[in-house]
Design an enzyme around this catalytic site. Structure first.
Site, short mmCIF file in Angstrom:
data_model
loop_
_atom_site.label_atom_id
_atom_site.label_comp_id
_atom_site.label_asym_id
_atom_site.label_seq_id
_atom_site.Cartn_x
_atom_site.Cartn_y
_atom_site.Cartn_z
CG ASP A 60 -1.99 -1.05 1.18
OD1 ASP A 60 -2.40 -1.43 0.06
OD2 ASP A 60 -2.44 -1.49 2.26
CE1 TYR A 118 4.07 -6.59 3.70
CE2 TYR A 118 3.31 -8.86 3.84
CZ TYR A 118 3.39 -7.66 3.16
OH TYR A 118 2.78 -7.54 1.93
#
EC number: 5.4.99.12
Length: 270
Positions: A60, A118
């Site tokens: 994003d 992540y």
């Protein structure tokens, strides 16, 4: 009359690192800066033909990557240095190619991936940072990293992550398989490290937002398990900011033999 012989097509994989703070996300969009658009432009200059890339994970706006993987097809035969040094020379300073590897026809950066990893970096200090301010999320209340780690362990395994899924998520299912989630402190920095087969939209940031509430003693350790069981996004905490999130690794079957690089970001060990 004989048919015109078609040139061979080469499939190439690249490891990509980028600071996402000045981009509206990975995916190419009209009239806004994207990482994909900058990378495709640089690759097309080296290949001397239009190049379209496919990535492992579409991050994003504001999210960073140290371990993004992409692939593309081209008829241009180039040395590895052209796809690394040459492409980097045509990229802005906040995007870089880390490695290159020729891959077989059946490789796909997204669909061949078996897991994504992540890391979320929290700068846990009373005052905001000036250095690396767009690469960390500032949280001024003292955080208990060990408490956060204990609370997060209920997320391991295959679960319905509706409570940690963005309302606009387009995935067909909220079920994901989390392989590990670790929360550690490094001085003023708290690091949330999570690996799963895949992630629903905003899953990491929604988990981190709720873990910070536990770490600040605003919620009990049992709260994360309660949220997971409730399957209701309205009950969990606000989404953590994008600045602290990094895609650090993507796993593939060993037969593709892709290069391994330090996860990072920066000084963080693997």
């Amino acid at each position: 009359m004989s048919a015109v012989e078609q040139p061979p097509v080469y499939k190439i994989a690249l490891g990509i690192e980028y600071d996402g703070s000045k981009y509206y996300g990975w995916q190419r969009q009209n009239e806004v800066r994207s990482v994909q658009e900058k990378l495709e432009k640089a690759l097309s200059q080296v290949a001397n033909e239009p190049v379209n890339v496919f990535c492992a994970g579409r991050t994003d706006a504001g999210v960073h990557g140290t371990g993004q993987v992409v692939h593309f097809e081209t008829t241009a035969l180039r040395k590895d240095a052209a796809w690394t040094l040459g492409v980097n020379a045509n990229l802005p300073g906040d995007i870089a190619v880390r490695w290159v590897k020729a891959v077989p026809e059946d490789f796909h950066a997204r669909f061949s991936a078996t897991a994504r990893r992540y890391r979320y970096i929290i700068y846990n200090h009373r005052l905001r940072p000036a250095i690396l301010g767009h690469g960390v999320t500032h949280f001024y209340e003292p955080l208990d990293a060990e408490r956060m780690h204990r609370a997060a362990q209920c997320l391991i395994g295959e679960n319905d992550f509706t409570s940690f899924r963005a309302v606009q998520c387009q995935s067909r299912t909220p079920w994901r398989n989390v392989m590990h989630i670790n929360v550690t402190r490094h001085g003023a920095y708290v690091v949330v490290d999570i690996k799963a087969n895949a992630f629903v939209h905003h899953m990491v940031r929604n988990i981190v937002g709720s873990l910070m509430e536990v770490g600040a003693h605003n919620q009990p350790e049992s709260w994360i398990a309660e949220l997971l069981a409730a399957k209701d996004r309205r009950l969990s905490a606000a989404t953590a900011k994008a600045e602290g999130l990094y895609l650090v690794a993507v796993d593939y079957p060993e037969r593709f033999d892709l290069p391994k690089t330090p996860l990072g970001p920066l000084f963080l060990a693997d």
